[in-house]
Design an enzyme around this catalytic site. Structure first.
Site, PDB file in Angstrom:
ATOM      1  N   HIS A  34    -148.604  11.463 -73.501  1.00  7.78           N
ATOM      2  CA  HIS A  34    -147.863  10.529 -74.347  1.00  7.78           C
ATOM      3  C   HIS A  34    -146.513  11.094 -74.769  1.00  7.78           C
ATOM      4  O   HIS A  34    -145.514  10.367 -74.828  1.00  7.78           O
ATOM      5  CB  HIS A  34    -148.703  10.198 -75.587  1.00  7.78           C
ATOM      6  CG  HIS A  34    -148.091   9.188 -76.500  1.00  7.78           C
ATOM      7  ND1 HIS A  34    -148.088   7.835 -76.233  1.00  7.78           N
ATOM      8  CD2 HIS A  34    -147.454   9.333 -77.690  1.00  7.78           C
ATOM      9  CE1 HIS A  34    -147.477   7.193 -77.208  1.00  7.78           C
ATOM     10  NE2 HIS A  34    -147.085   8.070 -78.108  1.00  7.78           N
ATOM     11  N   HIS A  80    -147.642   0.659 -78.622  1.00  9.27           N
ATOM     12  CA  HIS A  80    -148.729   1.125 -79.478  1.00  9.27           C
ATOM     13  C   HIS A  80    -150.020   0.493 -78.972  1.00  9.27           C
ATOM     14  O   HIS A  80    -150.652  -0.295 -79.669  1.00  9.27           O
ATOM     15  CB  HIS A  80    -148.451   0.772 -80.941  1.00  9.27           C
ATOM     16  CG  HIS A  80    -148.374   1.969 -81.826  1.00  9.27           C
ATOM     17  ND1 HIS A  80    -148.727   1.955 -83.152  1.00  9.27           N
ATOM     18  CD2 HIS A  80    -148.016   3.252 -81.574  1.00  9.27           C
ATOM     19  CE1 HIS A  80    -148.566   3.154 -83.679  1.00  9.27           C
ATOM     20  NE2 HIS A  80    -148.134   3.952 -82.734  1.00  9.27           N
TER      21      HIS A  80
END
Length: 721
Positions: A34, A80
């Site tokens: 990430h 998200h």
């Protein structure tokens, strides 16, 4: 938090010892997929990232475009996904907050938000409806509380997102070029943490987002507080004006671990930090928790000692907490202390630069199994098909979504959601057109052409407002990159985007790669999302009411390209067929021609053909203007096609233009100098949407009946199932 065995060995070799527990946590956060982009970083270099409008500075968290007269536009896109799949309201809300702070970190005021959403089949899956309903509410709540308009977006429902959600948020900023934060630091400068307190929410969030979603880890989901964010925005902008900020970074994925190490690395300095000085939500938090917490509404600043009191006064004025947590050194080390005790001491270059991976790739086996030219049974009644498609979740009017957003706050929005692209008024007399687009159906059957199509569609939408594209951002979302077949789809999509960007000279000014988007049921379809920004020098084309006898013209050719279309999947339940392809030369000619036509002020409306094809695009014009039309399919520039191919093929590079009858000669004079395919295909009037072929009506649908379905079906589905 964890590292792969080979990464532990690499780290130990680089630092010449075993890492301390705190060092291990810091590196695990920063080296997560990430945060580190370790699977994609080396490949992303193929994208063109420079251009006449691009401003590049070290350490910017957002792309910066020069729009003239000492003004700049900033843009960034984030996702998200995992948090939104677990807790859709909070996950989506904090996604908005994070991307807003990326805009703020350049020293610009956030002026707009766009969202790209993906959910499962909401017609049959109540859980997908729950995720969708609450994610939209989260975006609306956060953006509305901040007073930042959500001006547009796009959405897709597909079974591949079952038990999952993709929540992409793009943000636009605006400011003066001479007020950009230049990101610099010298020995003795102070490191300051501004904003909300550090808590236990979001701990391990970056690693949570770097694995497949197999469990609901609610502790990894951050807690939103838009009111603290609003106060932080105003404090930061005043501190910028008072020249209190030498460098700045948002605290997002990886929390302080990533913000501190990346700041030190990009500026070529060392940072010494004391966790005892950090304002926390819980008094018993240990140093490791503090370093990897992803609590929201926090910004890391570097200021000099002379400006500290001014900065503190500003923060006190806005009731924003401000803590001096460290000092700038010259040793290029990230040093974490608790009082006098040293918990971590690592070279920032090692922490901020994970070892990059060479992932293998292979053509997916499923591509060979897809039907290349599936047999489609001709429907007995195309009017019923049109009505069914208009009411389908992917085509139905999205006012239920954008009606929850305050899209006019800030008084910049001159073309609002529901049009091809949204347009913002800038302070220098120019206008900014923005649109994001994606098409996972196309990308599944041809990742390269599908991604190119997403890019071209975003460009078409911007062009329909009269804007010239000047920059783009991309968000590339895929399943597990350790699977060679999934990694191949990523590479193909990236190559397609790169080819288009280079040919059209549209630089990539920012983006995001999100892997591991899969559940126990399997991976998502390849889901690249492309955002395009365009500049209008004089004025946008405002839609003008369409009246009886106005003419409809089409620029572009319709081809046998039903593959991945709404028609073939929603009506026939078939995955396969020939994916629409973009011919770059034709695309460029058609774009330039449309912009030329718009510049002559004879267009009442310009609309692109995309999802659902020609039939849907024309119906949308009729429904928006509450007027009927009579269209001859025999006049549509095309190859020899069947009626359903003419109606529903999603071929690219097509534009619908409405003009007054008296302006036809001027239109023809303009196009006589252009090497493009076009024709007058019909006119407006009456109360029915009519498509004819060989003088026979094959579609005949009342506008008011279609409008009722189009406007209400999504809301009824969400609220009543």
């Amino acid at each position: 938090m964890s590292l792969e065995k080979q990464e532990v060995l690499y780290l130990e070799k680089k630092i010449g010892r075993k890492p301390t527990p705190t060092e291990f946590q810091i590196v695990a956060a920063e080296w997560s997929e990430h945060c580190s982009y370790k699977s994609s970083k080396k490949h992303l270099k193929m994208l063109p990232m420079s251009g006449p409008h691009v401003i590049s500075e070290k350490g910017f968290d957002s792309g910066v475009l020069d729009v003239g007269e000492n003004y700049v536009v900033t843009v960034h896109i984030e996702s998200h996904n995992h948090p939104s799949a677990v807790e859709p309201f909070g996950g989506a809300a904090t996604g908005v907050g994070g991307v807003i702070r990326d805009i703020l970190s350049a020293g610009t005021r956030p002026i707009a938000i766009l969202d790209g959403l993906r959910f499962g089949d909401i017609e049959k899956d109540p859980h997908a409806r729950w995720l969708f309903k609450n994610a939209v509410a989260g975006i609306a709540d956060y953006g509305n509380c901040l007073g930042i308009p959500t001006i547009g977006g796009e959405i897709e429902f597909d079974k591949c997102y079952t038990n999952y959600a993709l929540v992409d948020v793009a943000a636009i900023g605006f400011g003066k070029k001479d007020k950009l934060i230049k990101n610099r630091a010298t020995k003795g400068d102070l490191v300051v943490l501004i904003g909300g307190p550090t808590g236990r929410d979001g701990i391990g969030g970056s690693q949570f987002a770097s694995d497949s979603l197999e469990s609901e880890n609610r502790s990894a989901v951050q807690i939103p507080d838009p009111f603290i964010e609003k106060l932080t925005i105003e404090a930061i902008l005043e501190a910028r004006d008072e020249k209190c900020i030498k460098a700045m970074k948002d605290l997002g994925g990886g929390g302080l671990s990533c913000a501190v190490s990346e700041t030190a690395d990009s500026l070529g300095v060392g940072i010494e930090l004391d966790v005892n000085q950090i304002h926390t939500r819980e008094s018993d938090m240990n140093p490791d928790e503090i370093m990897v917490s992803e609590s929201q509404e926090r910004m890391l600043l570097i200021t000099d000692k002379k400006k500290l009191n001014t900065l503190k006064t500003i923060c006190k004025k806005f009731r924003v907490q401000c803590s001096v947590i460290g000092i700038v050194k010259t040793d290029s080390l990230v040093k974490i202390k608790k009082g006098r005790k040293i918990l971590a001491s690592l070279p920032s270059k090692i922490v901020a630069n994970a070892p990059l991976l060479d992932r293998p790739s292979a053509i997916p086996k499923y591509l060979k199994k897809l039907q290349k030219d599936p047999f489609l049974k001709t429907p007995p009644n195309f009017s019923n098909i049109l009505l069914k498609m208009i009411a389908s979740p992917n085509i139905a009017n999205k006012k239920w979504i954008y009606g929850q957003y305050d899209y006019e706050v800030g008084i910049r929005t001159v073309i609002k959601p529901g049009n091809d692209a949204s347009v913002l008024r800038l302070d220098n007399g120019k206008f900014l057109a923005v649109k994001i687009d994606g098409n996972p159906k196309h990308c599944y059957i041809d990742p390269r052409q599908g991604a190119i199509g997403c890019f071209e569609e975003a460009c078409r939408n911007v062009v329909c407002t009269g804007a010239t594209p000047i920059g783009m951002v991309d968000h590339l979302q895929f399943g597990n990159p350790e699977n060679p077949e999934i990694f191949w789809t990523f590479l193909e999509s990236l190559k397609g985007i790169t080819d288009f960007a280079k040919y059209f000279k549209i630089p990539c000014v920012g983006g995001k790669v999100s892997f591991y988007n899969e559940t126990q049921k399997g991976p998502i379809k390849p889901t690249p999302l492309i955002g395009v920004l365009g500049i209008i020098e004089k004025k946008p084309i405002y839609p003008i009411e369409i009246l009886k006898d106005d003419l409809l013209l089409i620029i572009g050719e319709t081809k046998n390209e039903l593959g991945g279309s709404e028609y073939i999947e929603y009506i026939h339940g078939i995955i396969g067929g020939k994916c629409p392809e973009v011919d770059f030369l034709t695309s460029k000619k058609n774009m330039e021609t449309v912009l030329e036509v718009i510049s002559h002020n004879i267009s009442k409306c310009v609309h692109d053909c995309s999802k659902g094809g020609l039939c849907i695009a024309i119906s949308e014009i009729c429904m928006n203007n509450k007027i009927g039309c009579k269209i001859s399919l025999d006049k549509v520039p095309s190859q020899k096609l069947q009626s359903d191919q003419l109606l529903f093929s999603e071929s690219h590079s097509r534009y619908l233009i409405v003009i007054k009858k008296k302006d036809l000669k001027e239109f023809q004079n303009i196009l006589s100098k252009k090497d493009v395919k076009y024709n007058v295909i019909g006119n407006f009037g009456g109360s029915n949407i009519i498509f004819e072929r060989n003088s026979k009506k094959i579609v005949n649908l009342r506008v008011d009946k279609a409008l009722l379905k189009w406007m209400n079906s999504l809301e009824e589905l969400v609220l009543h199932g």
